[in-house]
Scaffold this motif. Structure first.
Motif, PDB file in Angstrom:
ATOM      1  N   GLN A 171      -7.474   2.266 -11.071  1.00  0.00           N
ATOM      2  CA  GLN A 171      -8.573   1.441 -10.578  1.00  0.00           C
ATOM      3  C   GLN A 171      -8.243  -0.049 -10.603  1.00  0.00           C
ATOM      4  O   GLN A 171      -8.610  -0.799  -9.679  1.00  0.00           O
ATOM      5  N   ARG A 222       1.124   4.195  -2.999  1.00  0.00           N
ATOM      6  CA  ARG A 222       0.838   5.607  -2.712  1.00  0.00           C
ATOM      7  C   ARG A 222       1.982   6.539  -3.096  1.00  0.00           C
ATOM      8  O   ARG A 222       1.760   7.743  -3.268  1.00  0.00           O
ATOM      9  N   GLN A 271      -6.269  -0.844  -7.575  1.00  0.00           N
ATOM     10  CA  GLN A 271      -7.128  -0.756  -6.386  1.00  0.00           C
ATOM     11  C   GLN A 271      -7.950  -2.032  -6.217  1.00  0.00           C
ATOM     12  O   GLN A 271      -8.120  -2.537  -5.099  1.00  0.00           O
ATOM     13  N   HIS A 272      -8.466  -2.558  -7.332  1.00  0.00           N
ATOM     14  CA  HIS A 272      -9.256  -3.782  -7.275  1.00  0.00           C
ATOM     15  C   HIS A 272      -8.400  -4.952  -6.790  1.00  0.00           C
ATOM     16  O   HIS A 272      -8.856  -5.792  -5.997  1.00  0.00           O
ATOM     17  N   LEU A 280       0.827  -1.210   0.000  1.00  0.00           N
ATOM     18  CA  LEU A 280       0.000   0.000   0.000  1.00  0.00           C
ATOM     19  C   LEU A 280       0.860   1.257   0.000  1.00  0.00           C
ATOM     20  O   LEU A 280       0.580   2.222  -0.729  1.00  0.00           O
ATOM     21  N   GLY A 285      -1.309   4.031  -7.178  1.00  0.00           N
ATOM     22  CA  GLY A 285      -2.418   3.580  -6.357  1.00  0.00           C
ATOM     23  C   GLY A 285      -3.748   4.186  -6.768  1.00  0.00           C
ATOM     24  O   GLY A 285      -4.805   3.721  -6.312  1.00  0.00           O
ATOM     25  N   SER A 286      -3.713   5.191  -7.612  1.00  0.00           N
ATOM     26  CA  SER A 286      -4.964   5.793  -8.085  1.00  0.00           C
ATOM     27  C   SER A 286      -5.552   5.035  -9.270  1.00  0.00           C
ATOM     28  O   SER A 286      -6.682   5.311  -9.674  1.00  0.00           O
TER      29      SER A 286
END
Length: 376
Positions: free
Chosen positions: A275, A262, A278-279, A258, A272-273
Motif C-alpha cells: 500500500q 508489477r 501504491q500511495h 509501474l 506493487g501490492s
C-alpha cells in the motif's frame, strides 16, 4: 475552451510515436547520444521527410502548424524517445527568423524545415544565470559592417551548426532590455571558434567565441537594438517545447516504474501490492497530470498577449522543474539500486528530466519571473 487535439495533430502524434518506437529504440538512442557527432544526420533527414520539423512552423513560413499545441504534440513525442536531434534550436532560431527576418532571411526557413541546414541559438553567456536581458557580447559598427566580440556558453549542437543566431549588445547596459541586437553568423566566419563537449544527458554542446568577427548588414536580424521582444517570444516557444518534452519523458518513466512494481517480488508477492508504494505512485501520477495541465495552459497562451504568455510559460517551467525532479527521484527510489544503472533506460529518463530544469531557466528563475511579471 476545447483542449482536444485536432485530427491532424492526433495523426501527427501517432506517426511520430510510431516512428520513435520502431526506429529510435533505447540502444539506438544511446549510441547516437554518445557518438562524436551527438545526433544522427540520417535520422534528422528522416524526421524532416516525415514533416515533423514542418509542424513547428506555420503555412506562411513553409510549415503546416506552428501553434502552441503543434509544438507541444511534437515535443511530447520526442520526450518519450529522449530524441537528441536538434529540434529545440531549430524551433527557436526558426521562430526568430519567421518573426523578424526579411524576405531573404526567411528563405532560410525552407532549409531548416527540410533538414539541410542546422542552426543554433548562441545567447546564454558564462555567468548570465538565465536572465534573458543579460548580454555582454558586443557588436560595434565599423563603417558599413559590424564587428562582433564575446563568448556564448552551452550552445546546443554548436559544433555541427552551419549558422548561429547570436544576441549581442549594440547599446545600453549589460542588463538592459534595450540595445540587444540579433545577428545570423555563419559557422565558418573568420574569428568564430567552437569548442565542443558531451552533455551529461546525451548529445553535445559547445562554447562559442567571437573574436573580431566582421559581419555585413545582411547578418542583422530585425532592427538594431530592438531584438528583445523577438528573443523573448522565440525563447517562450523553446520553454514550451522543453516542458512538453518533459511530460513525455515523465509518462515513460512512470510506465517503466509501474511495470517494475508489477514484476519485482518480495516475500512472494509483487511489491506493487504494498500500500505504501501504491500511495507513492498515485501521488506521482497526480503530479504528472498537474505538469500536463501546465503545458496545456502554456500552449493555449502562446499566441496571446505578452504578459499572459510569459507568465504561462514561466508557470509551466516552474512546475516542470519541481515535478520533473520529483518523478526522477521517485522512479529511481522505487526501482532501488537498479534504477541507477547505465543499462536501464529509466536512469537516462531521470537524468534528462533533471537537466531540462536547467535549460532556458531553472525552477527558481521562473518562479521569480512569474511573480515579477504579475506586478507589471
Amino acid at each position: 475552451m476545447n483542449f482536444q487535439h485536432t485530427e491532424d495533430r492526433r495523426m501527427l502524434a501517432d506517426t511520430l510515436n510510431r516512428f520513435v518506437s520502431e526506429q529510435y529504440g533505447f540502444e539506438t538512442r544511446d549510441r547516437i547520444a554518445r557518438s562524436p557527432q551527438g545526433y544522427s544526420a540520417e535520422l534528422w533527414t528522416r524526421f524532416a521527410e516525415l514533416g515533423i520539423i514542418g509542424a513547428l512552423f506555420d503555412e506562411a513560413n513553409g510549415g503546416f502548424g506552428g501553434g502552441g499545441f503543434d509544438i507541444a504534440v511534437v515535443f511530447e513525442s520526442l520526450g518519450r524517445g529522449l530524441v537528441v536531434e536538434p529540434f529545440l534550436d531549430t524551433l527557436i532560431v526558426g521562430q526568430a527568423v519567421a518573426r523578424n527576418g526579411n524576405d531573404t532571411q526567411r528563405g532560410l526557413l525552407g532549409e531548416l524545415i527540410d533538414g539541410s541546414r542546422i542552426a543554433a541559438l548562441a545567447h546564454g553567456e558564462p555567468g548570465g544565470h538565465y536572465e534573458l536581458s543579460r548580454v555582454t557580447t558586443r557588436a560595434q559598427r565599423k563603417g558599413n559592417a559590424w564587428q562582433l566580440n564575446g563568448a556564448k556558453a552551452v550552445v546546443q549542437n554548436g559544433e555541427h551548426a552551419a549558422l548561429f543566431l547570436v544576441s549581442a549588445r549594440t547599446d545600453g547596459d549589460d542588463d538592459s532590455e534595450d540595445g540587444i541586437t540579433l545577428f545570423l553568423v555563419p559557422r565558418d566566419a573568420a574569428g568564430v571558434s567552437v569548442r565542443g563537449y558531451p552533455k551529461i544527458d546525451g548529445g553535445r554542446a559547445a562554447e562559442v567565441t567571437f573574436d573580431n568577427v566582421t559581419l555585413g548588414e545582411e547578418s542583422l536580424l530585425g532592427a538594431e537594438g530592438a531584438a528583445f521582444t523577438t528573443l523573448e517570444y522565440a525563447i517562450a516557444c523553446g520553454v514550451l517545447a522543453l516542458c512538453a518534452e518533459a511530460v513525455g519523458a515523465m509518462d515513460v518513466a512512470k510506465d517503466y516504474t509501474l511495470d517494475y512494481l508489477r514484476t519485482r517480488k518480495q516475500f512472494g508477492v509483487a511489491i506493487g501490492s504494498f500500500q505504501a508504494l501504491q500511495h507513492r505512485m498515485a501521488d506521482m501520477l497526480l503530479e504528472i497530470e498537474q505538469a500536463r495541465s501546465a503545458v496545456v495552459n502554456a500552449a493555449a497562451a502562446l499566441s496571446g498577449q505578452r504578459t499572459v504568455r510569459e507568465r504561462a510559460v514561466s508557470a509551466a517551467k516552474y512546475s516542470i522543474g519541481r515535478i520533473g525532479a520529483l518523478v526522477a527521484q521517485e522512479c529511481i527510489q522505487l526501482h532501488g539500486g537498479i534504477g541507477m544503472t547505465w543499462e536501464l533506460p529509466l536512469a537516462h529518463y531521470a537524468k534528462r528530466l533533471v537537466m531540462i530544469d536547467h535549460q532556458l531557466g531553472d525552477e527558481d528563475h521562473h518562479l521569480d519571473r512569474f511573480v515579477r511579471l504579475g506586478r507589471e
